[in-house]
Structure formats: structure tokens, C-alpha cells
Design a protein around this motif. Sequence first.
Motif, PDB file in Angstrom:
ATOM      1  N   UNK A 144      -8.721   0.026  -7.354  1.00 16.07           N
ATOM      2  CA  UNK A 144      -8.989   0.926  -6.232  1.00 16.07           C
ATOM      3  C   UNK A 144      -7.836   1.918  -6.129  1.00 16.07           C
ATOM      4  N   UNK A 145      -8.057   2.970  -5.335  1.00 22.99           N
ATOM      5  CA  UNK A 145      -7.004   3.967  -5.146  1.00 22.99           C
ATOM      6  C   UNK A 145      -6.218   3.669  -3.876  1.00 22.99           C
ATOM      7  N   UNK A 146      -5.395   4.599  -3.467  1.00 17.72           N
ATOM      8  CA  UNK A 146      -4.516   4.380  -2.314  1.00 17.72           C
ATOM      9  C   UNK A 146      -5.290   4.246  -1.012  1.00 17.72           C
TER      10      UNK A 146
ATOM     11  N   UNK B 297       0.835  -1.199   0.000  1.00 18.84           N
ATOM     12  CA  UNK B 297       0.000   0.000   0.000  1.00 18.84           C
ATOM     13  C   UNK B 297       0.867   1.245   0.000  1.00 18.84           C
ATOM     14  N   UNK B 298       0.224   2.393  -0.164  1.00 15.68           N
ATOM     15  CA  UNK B 298       0.922   3.680  -0.234  1.00 15.68           C
ATOM     16  C   UNK B 298       1.759   3.872   1.032  1.00 15.68           C
TER      17      UNK B 298
ATOM     18  N   UNK C  47      -7.564   0.722   4.336  1.00 16.34           N
ATOM     19  CA  UNK C  47      -7.685   0.518   2.890  1.00 16.34           C
ATOM     20  C   UNK C  47      -7.937  -0.949   2.564  1.00 16.34           C
ATOM     21  N   UNK C  48      -7.307  -1.860   3.316  1.00 15.76           N
ATOM     22  CA  UNK C  48      -7.519  -3.288   3.081  1.00 15.76           C
ATOM     23  C   UNK C  48      -8.965  -3.685   3.353  1.00 15.76           C
ATOM     24  N   UNK C  49      -9.529  -3.145   4.444  1.00  8.53           N
ATOM     25  CA  UNK C  49     -10.926  -3.451   4.757  1.00  8.53           C
ATOM     26  C   UNK C  49     -11.848  -2.937   3.656  1.00  8.53           C
TER      27      UNK C  49
ATOM     28  N   UNK D 216      -1.760   2.170   9.711  1.00  6.58           N
ATOM     29  CA  UNK D 216      -3.184   2.273  10.066  1.00  6.58           C
ATOM     30  C   UNK D 216      -4.032   2.551   8.827  1.00  6.58           C
ATOM     31  N   UNK D 217      -3.545   3.444   7.973  1.00  4.84           N
ATOM     32  CA  UNK D 217      -4.277   3.732   6.744  1.00  4.84           C
ATOM     33  C   UNK D 217      -4.308   2.523   5.818  1.00  4.84           C
TER      34      UNK D 217
END
Length: 784
Positions: A721-723, A268-269, A516-518, A511-512
Amino acid sequence: MSANVGPTSRTSAGPRTLAGAALPARVRHVLEAVNTLAGQSLTTSLNLALNEFERQLFKQADRARSSQQQSEHFAELQRLRQHRADVVPRYLAGLETSLARLREAAEVEKPEEPAQDPLQFQRLTLVEDTDLDRDIVLREIGRREAQRGGTPLLLLGQRFGVLAGRPAFDPERLPIGPYALCRVLRDAGEALHMSLDSQLLLYRVFERQVMERYGELVERLNVLLTHEGILPGLVYLPYRPRTQGQSRSRSPAAGSAGAVSQRPLTGWHGQARPSAWSGALMAGLAARHPHAGSADAATGDEPADAGAAAADMPEQAVFAALQNMLADHRGFAGDAAPSPPGVILPIDAVVNVLGAMQALPAPGRNAGRPRRTVDDLRQAMLARMRESHGPDAGLSQEHNDTFDLLGMLYREIGREVHVDAPAQDLLEKLQVPVVRAAVQDRSFFVRDQHPARELLNSVAESGATWLADDDADPQLVLRLEQAVDKVVEEYDGDETVFERANREVQEHYRAQAHKAEVSERRQIEAARGRDRLETAKQSAAVAIAARLGGRKPPQFVQALINQAWADVLTLTALRHGEESPEWQEREKATERIIDITCAADAAPDPELAAQIDTALRQVGYHEDEASAIARRLSRSDEDENTSRTELTAKLKARARLGEGEQAEARKVKPPPRTAAEQGCYEHLRTLPFGTWFEFVQNQQGDVRRQRLSWYSPVTDNALFVNARGHKVGEQSLDSLARLMAHGQARIVTEDKGRLIDRAWQATLRALRGLAGKPADGALGAASA
């Protein structure tokens, strides 16, 4: 919403032992040896993990912000101490159960479907977030360890395939693979009766304490199975096609580095894996300047030999090679070499002046004021130094080179960051501390994961040009501002200040990434539902075409069959599957409908009409519409009570099951793919879920990054999907392959994933390009 059923990854069967398993004696003996070895290895790691878990819980209680939170943490700690003794035995029992079910793996992968009841809407419930969160974290742990497992894990899967009497196991289905260990942890962890946050903390500790040592366990298991005569001579040699002009003799180190650099980016980002600055990049750099290192480092014709020698080169030698490149760059660019100053200031004087400048308040951002560059900073620093040390004071060649390299790096970073992004102001505030770090430690340009460079990357990526407006995260910007202010206030030569600041930023990134995974998981489930619907519609169309067999009912009847009755078949395939009795019953009804409507004098069939009427109402047709359609499809002639015009108007106004813009777009058959497009298409179907793509947005070459979260091998539909895990679009793999072939989309690889690495590679390309020297060796491969 989804049906309220248990997760497929866990079975309802109780613990089983190898002694009671229906296995051949030889297989049982080998599995018992495997279980003993794994138990001995994992027991120690699990106890260490539980010790660390207890310390983490106590630390949380000690840092609690309120008495209520502190009491909750202490309650969790008390539960751990009460039930801790049950965790390891339960884990080992779960592992033995996984091994005992080795030859039942095929049945476990396809669990028996429960009996299908009539549709009961009261059984539908929202997805359980707790289960979803735990499954996501554990699956990510398993995925990361599977990627690290490499060849030994593949060999272990082959050997277990021999024990099971079936093809090789992949990491997801290997009974003692990383995913299996995570599933066993989830079941064993339930013995603690702890909250979700504590369970997730346990999973993270498990990854650090247990999964970090999993590679050693895999190696030992392969040795054990070799001694037991299970594929004793097994090796894995991947086929690597040799391109025209490629040398036949390549060092293993160089080959592996190239393979790693071309892996698709899936993190992820802010979570991309750092590239080895002192590995592939410095190997190619040393190959260009053999005199910077040992005399025999690059005297041969093979750049791979120089790359192997560069791994052992001291930092001074690699930095000297960088200085040589910079000198060549100045010469070919026509810049005169700076004359040596009358007084060369020692490093202490340089650091003291930079420290005084760091303590000054940051310059305000007035409209129209250009941003301060590293060269501006150097001139301001020299002006202050000459006030104290005379007009002839200046910097040494090494310090001047450091400023020049940092200036080039900062310019390349600036090109990758939005002009008006908050990150630009933060990068300017970081200039003085970063320059101080680079001046005091030349390994800034050489060492992997230098703390100052890592923080610089975190700040720059928050405003990267590949991010869209909806990717902006105000909370991240606030966290970065706090981190940068802390560095400016506290840095005085100790690089741990950068490390602590970056660690706080990375916690927010993690945390982000979890959020994002959820979000992504929910988007994937929705996309899979749409894909199942599309597959069911295709099955319905195939069934109708097969029953028609060239026969042509009246045109109005064909419209009813291809729309209303096709919806019935679609829903039946979606709910029950094509092997179910319900589907077979619908196929018989389809055959009967076509037989009656194609015959000239067939008698009406009231029983068929009732069946059609009931089926249409389940799909959502109104009573009057369902009855009218049923009467027409159950007889060969027109029904006087049915108005064809009225019924046709209602059908046209009615939305089809699963119909939409995307479904209409898929009906348009694209032209045949070219050879390049076909190659891209075949490559796309081998990519892992989560691969990042860069899509060109305009003629200026601006790009946006989107994550290929999921694609269907049946319908070729791909979800992006986006970041932040939000859906940004869907398209087919065919259209994506055409974009790739025309340069409008490209896969982001791990060596191109991080902004700081891309900027450094661009800096080196600029040095080599202006010096008129072509890229070669590992450096050329890394920066291509």
C-alpha cells in the motif's frame, strides 16, 4: 463483507479466578503472586490514567465550538464519573481471568468453530467500523510496547512457558503481555458506556499513563519469578555473526546503536522515529577529532571507545569537531579560508538583522527566478549589516560555519524534495527562522529532536521524492502553510514556537495515519480472502490428483473435473475446511466420479448425478450446465442429450472461481534463485508486517516508497500500500527478492526513514569524502 461473528481476541467465558482454575498448586501459588504484584502496580497507573482521562474530557468540553458539542462532552464526563469506580476492579478481574486461563491458551487460540449451516446470504454484513477502529488502535499500542519490551519481555515469555508447560509465549499470546493488557482494557472500558471517540481517547491516555510503565512491571515480574525458582539463571545472548575484519571487542553501546539503526521502518508517513544525532553520528564524529573533546576520549584504537566517550561530550566540543571537518573540507576543496573581518559583529546584532529580515514579506515566486539559498540569505544579511556597521563588518568564524553547515544541509534536503512541490516554497520561507535558531543555539546540529529541525523535517517530507502523485495530501499542505506562517510571524528566539507548530502538524499526521490504518486493514482482509481462495484451489488440485492416481479419464471428462468439479472442491475447502464432514463427502464423490468415468461398462449413478448437480449450482453454474455436467460425470459413456461442443464453449466463456491475471502469472514457474536472491528471500520472510520498501522507478534512480502490509507464508503473495493506505500492487516474495538482489528494491531502515536524517548523513559524507577521509566508526555505519 464478512460473517457476523465476534472478534476472536475475546472469549465468551465469564470472569474466572485463580482459586477456581484447574492448575497445579505450585503454578497457582506463583500466578497468585504475579497477580498481586501486577494488581498493585497497575492500580496506581490506572487511577492516574482515569484522572488524566477526566481532565482531557473536561478540556474538550471547555474548547467545544458549539453548545451542542459542549453538552455532549459534559454528558461523556458525567458517564465517566458515574461508572469510573467499576473500571479498575473490572480491569483487575479481566487480568486475573487471563492468568487463570494460562493452561487453556492453546484452546483459546483455536476457538471452537460453530456448526456450519447451509449458505445463508442474510447472515452476511458489513465490517463494523467501530470494532475495527478500536482493534486497530489497541493492536498498535500493543505492537509499540512489544517492540520496546526487548529482552525482558522475551525472558518473561520463556518463564510463562514453563508455568504453562508449553513453548515460550510470544508477546501477542503472553497472558500478561502488552496485547493482553490492551484486550483487557477494551473489555473494562465498556463499563463506561462511552462513545467511540471517548474510548479512543481513553486508549491514548492508557498508553501514556500505563503502558509507559509496563517495562518496569516486566522487570519486577522477572525478579519475582526468579525468586520463585522459575528459570532463575535465564539470560538472553543473541548470536551476532562476526564479519571478516570486524573487531572482537565492541562496546555494548555501539553494538546496540547499530542494531537499532538497522531495524526496518514500520511507522506511517511522518511518524518515523528520530535518529540520535548526538549518539551514533556524533560518536563517529568525535572519533575522527579526538582533540575536540577530552584528551582521553579517543586515544585508543577502538572507535567504539571514542563513541562511548562522545556521549558525554559537551555540545561545544562536538560543534568544534564539526568546525574542524568543515575546515578540512574547505582546504581539500581548494577554497581559501575567509579572512577575518575588521569588525566582528556580536550575536545580538546578527539576531536583530535576521529578525528584521524575517519581518519582511516573502519574495514572490516569479517564473524563472531561482530559489533563495542560505548563502544568498547570508549575503543579503551582510549587506544590511554593513549599512549600519560599516563596510568592514562581518561574521565570526562560528557564525560563518553555521551558515555553511546550514547551506549544505539545505542543499541535501532540496535533493530529496520534488522540484515543484509546495514544500520547496515553505522551506524557503523557513530559512530565516531556522538560521536564527541555529545561530542562537549551536545545539541545532547536535541535540536530538531539536524543535526547529523537527519542523524542517515535517515540511520537507510533505514533498519527498519517494512520494507518488497519489500520495499528495492537500489538507497537509494547508496545515503546513499555516504552521510555517505562524513561525515566521511569532518566532523571536523562543524554540517553543517551532514546537507548537510541529505539534499541530504531527496531529494531522497522526489522523492521517489512523485513516491509512483503517484502509490498510480492509486491504489486508481482502488479500487474506484471496489467499485463502488460492490455498483452497491448491487443496482441490491436490485432492483430484491424489484420486486420479495415474488413471486417465477421457479428455473431455478431465476438463470437466479440473474445472467444474475443482470449483466445487475449492468452495467446500473455503467454507468448511479440509477437516470437515462436507470435505470428506466431496472427496468420496471425487473418488466415485473417477471410478465411473474411467470404467468401460460402469452403470450410471443417479444419486451421484444429483449430488454433483446440487454442488455445481451452489458454485454458480446454471441449471442446464449443472445438469449436463452431472450427467456426464456420473456415467462412463457419452450422454446423447448433452452437446459436448456447446458445453465446451460455455465452460471456456465461464470465469473460473478466483481466476485472474495474478493467478495466471503465478502459474509461470520462475527460474531457480541465485545465492543472493535466496538470501534476500529468506530475509524477507523474517520481516514484520508494515515494513517500508523503496522501489527504483527509472534509470535516474528515482524511488517510490511502498509499505509491505501483509504477506502469506503459504502462497508467498505480498500486499503493498502507499502512504495513505491504498493498495498499489501485489507481487510474490520471490519476485521481490529478485528485485532486492539486483538493487531495484531495498528495505527502509529506521536510520534512513526520516528525510532530515538522510540529508544530514549525506552532508557528513560530503564533508568526509571531499576531505579524502574514509568513513569509520559509528558515523560510517550510520551513513552507509
